[in-house]
Design a protein around this motif. Structure first.
Motif, PDB file in Angstrom:
ATOM      1  N   TYR A  41       7.330  -0.266  -5.891  1.00 28.79           N
ATOM      2  CA  TYR A  41       6.990  -1.532  -6.548  1.00 28.79           C
ATOM      3  C   TYR A  41       7.429  -1.502  -8.019  1.00 28.79           C
ATOM      4  CZ  TYR A  41       3.978  -4.924  -8.937  1.00 28.79           C
ATOM      5  OH  TYR A  41       3.501  -5.926  -9.752  1.00 28.79           O
ATOM      6  N   LYS A  75       2.855  -5.224 -14.975  1.00 23.49           N
ATOM      7  CA  LYS A  75       2.886  -4.988 -13.527  1.00 23.49           C
ATOM      8  C   LYS A  75       1.502  -5.294 -12.977  1.00 23.49           C
ATOM      9  CE  LYS A  75       4.729  -0.656 -13.685  1.00 23.49           C
ATOM     10  NZ  LYS A  75       5.321   0.574 -13.155  1.00 23.49           N
ATOM     11  N   ASN A  76       1.432  -5.672 -11.721  1.00 22.19           N
ATOM     12  CA  ASN A  76       0.122  -5.812 -11.093  1.00 22.19           C
ATOM     13  C   ASN A  76      -0.439  -4.405 -10.854  1.00 22.19           C
ATOM     14  OD1 ASN A  76       0.075  -8.633 -10.980  1.00 22.19           O
ATOM     15  ND2 ASN A  76       1.245  -8.678  -9.076  1.00 22.19           N
ATOM     16  N   PRO A  77      -1.640  -4.119 -11.384  1.00 21.75           N
ATOM     17  CA  PRO A  77      -2.159  -2.756 -11.260  1.00 21.75           C
ATOM     18  C   PRO A  77      -2.591  -2.403  -9.840  1.00 21.75           C
ATOM     19  CG  PRO A  77      -3.787  -4.175 -12.293  1.00 21.75           C
ATOM     20  CD  PRO A  77      -2.550  -5.003 -12.135  1.00 21.75           C
ATOM     21  N   ILE A  78      -2.424  -1.148  -9.499  1.00 23.44           N
ATOM     22  CA  ILE A  78      -2.868  -0.656  -8.191  1.00 23.44           C
ATOM     23  C   ILE A  78      -4.068   0.252  -8.447  1.00 23.44           C
ATOM     24  CG2 ILE A  78      -2.183   0.769  -6.197  1.00 23.44           C
ATOM     25  CD1 ILE A  78       0.708  -0.403  -6.738  1.00 23.44           C
ATOM     26  N   TYR A 116      -4.560  -7.556  -2.835  1.00 19.30           N
ATOM     27  CA  TYR A 116      -3.710  -7.255  -1.676  1.00 19.30           C
ATOM     28  C   TYR A 116      -3.908  -5.787  -1.343  1.00 19.30           C
ATOM     29  CZ  TYR A 116      -1.352 -10.796  -4.519  1.00 19.30           C
ATOM     30  OH  TYR A 116      -1.087 -11.860  -5.332  1.00 19.30           O
ATOM     31  N   ILE A 134      -2.779  -2.359  -0.185  1.00 21.05           N
ATOM     32  CA  ILE A 134      -1.498  -1.633  -0.160  1.00 21.05           C
ATOM     33  C   ILE A 134      -1.543  -0.547   0.904  1.00 21.05           C
ATOM     34  CG2 ILE A 134      -0.027  -0.078  -1.536  1.00 21.05           C
ATOM     35  CD1 ILE A 134       0.107  -2.586  -2.896  1.00 21.05           C
ATOM     36  N   GLU A 170      -5.659   2.101  -1.408  1.00 19.76           N
ATOM     37  CA  GLU A 170      -5.172   1.453  -2.629  1.00 19.76           C
ATOM     38  C   GLU A 170      -5.121  -0.065  -2.521  1.00 19.76           C
ATOM     39  OE1 GLU A 170      -2.082   4.429  -4.782  1.00 19.76           O
ATOM     40  OE2 GLU A 170      -1.438   3.504  -2.907  1.00 19.76           O
ATOM     41  N   LYS A 188      -3.920  -3.647  -4.669  1.00 25.03           N
ATOM     42  CA  LYS A 188      -3.195  -4.227  -5.805  1.00 25.03           C
ATOM     43  C   LYS A 188      -3.948  -5.471  -6.257  1.00 25.03           C
ATOM     44  CE  LYS A 188       1.556  -4.563  -5.850  1.00 25.03           C
ATOM     45  NZ  LYS A 188       2.784  -5.292  -5.447  1.00 25.03           N
TER      46      LYS A 188
END
Ligand code: EPU
Length: 337
Positions: free
Chosen positions: A161, A240-243, A262, A264, A268, A270
């Protein structure tokens, strides 16, 4: 090839920041690039592509090499696929539109992303359920040290990503000169499941969308949310979208049950940084000449005269606030120079 001293980069970065290159040269072929690298082997070098993913916080005390290699063609095809080569300096969106005109599928969801072909693998650009790694076949790059040409296939690029080898182990070592994408000639894998695309197609009564219909839907969605860099300087998503690990996510979710997410993997999640930034009250806010876009909180904008440092300060203030409020670290997607 003209080397220009003390060259303004304002027109060469989509934030529209005024910063100077100590020296600037534009190259339009691999041969020119190799020659410049060889004759300047002891000079600090900075490679400039489309300037759409960087924030200039200072003048560049180096020889800036602008990658202006042009050209696009189908290099090979079989009954199902065409392998399309784009030179690094081709404008990405024009390249995407050209592939659609050839009837080739795979890049339509990536319409209107700013930047050039050569930078697409570096951060594995992505939008609306598609990433460049899905169609990437290989790219050719020149080693800055040796001037040798090296080929990277998909595995070698180590895509993730918004990540690739070019942002990690191979950072600053290569100049990508061309990229080859493997696109479909028929049985296109149309990716319209992303909510906003579905809605846009439905509102135009399109049931069986063509590649062009999907591209038009993406263009329309992007135009409604993302500012045009020619009108308002910006660099797309700034963060960035953090995970986050599942356990941590659960803790935050109990406090903020509306938070979109979302999955992952099993461990994890996101989280959209745009939601975190909006929820922290930043959407549409202005800090002097810099601000947060009113329609998409993930985008920082230059209202005209901002310096790179002003925008950087705003980004650090946002990061700290998100950390204090949610306990989540958000990382810049944009390269801070
Ligand atoms: N959201 C908010 N407030 C905002 C923005 C978003 O609450 O101000 C929420 C939305 O409601 C939605 C979720 O966040 O629930 C996701 O929003 P959106 O679909 O707009 O996508 P994004 O995660 O904010 C990512 C990419 C974009 C890409 C879009 C569409 C990253 C860092 N950004 O944004 O990429 O266009 O998805 O696929 O992954 C770029 O990289 O420059 C870029 C624009």
């Amino acid at each position: 090839m003209n080397t220009i001293e003390n060259f303004s980069l304002k027109e060469y970065n989509t934030f529209g920041i005024e910063a100077k290159a100590k020296q600037f040269v534009s190259v339009s072929s691999s041969e020119e690039l190799i020659e410049v690298l060889k004759t300047n082997s002891s000079t600090p070098i900075f490679i400039l592509g489309g300037g759409s993913n960087m924030l200039l916080t200072k003048d560049i005390d180096a020889l800036v090499i602008h990658i202006n290699l042009k050209g696009k063609k189908i290099i090979r095809e079989d009954a199902d696929f065409a392998w399309v080569e784009g030179m690094a300096g081709e404008n990405w969106h024009e390249f995407v539109l050209w592939t659609i005109e050839q009837g080739l599928g795979g890049l339509e969801n990536l319409s209107l992303i700013p930047g050039n072909v050569g930078t697409t693998p570096i951060q594995n650009i992505g939008a609306y359920g598609v990433e460049i790694k899905d169609t990437f076949d290989h790219c050719t790059a020149i080693s800055k040290k040796t001037g040798e040409e090296v080929t990277f296939d998909r595995d070698a690029c180590k895509f993730d990503y918004r990540e690739s080898i070019f942002k990690n182990e191979a950072k600053d070592q290569f100049v990508i000169t061309k990229v080859v994408y493997k696109l479909t000639k028929r049985n296109h894998k149309k990716n319209t499941s992303y909510g906003a695309i579905e809605q846009e197609l439905a509102s135009n009564n399109i049931i069986h969308p063509t590649l062009k219909d999907i591209s038009n839907a993406v263009i329309s969605i992007r135009n409604s949310k993302l500012p045009n860099p020619k009108e308002l300087g910006n660099s797309g998503s700034f963060f960035k979208n953090p995970i986050v690990p599942m356990a941590e996510f659960k803790k935050i979710q109990s406090q903020f049950p509306d938070m979109p997410f979302y999955k992952i993997s099993e461990n994890e999640i996101k989280v959209p940084a745009g939601w975190l930034i909006e929820t922290a009250g930043f959407k549409g806010k202005k800090f002097g000449n810099a601000g947060i876009h009113s329609k998409q909180a993930l985008v920082l904008v230059n209202y005209g005269q901002a310096t790179g440092n002003e925008i950087w300060e705003v980004s650090k203030h946002i990061q700290q606030t998100i950390w204090d409020k949610f306990g989540i670290k958000i990382e810049a997607e944009v390269n801070i120079i």
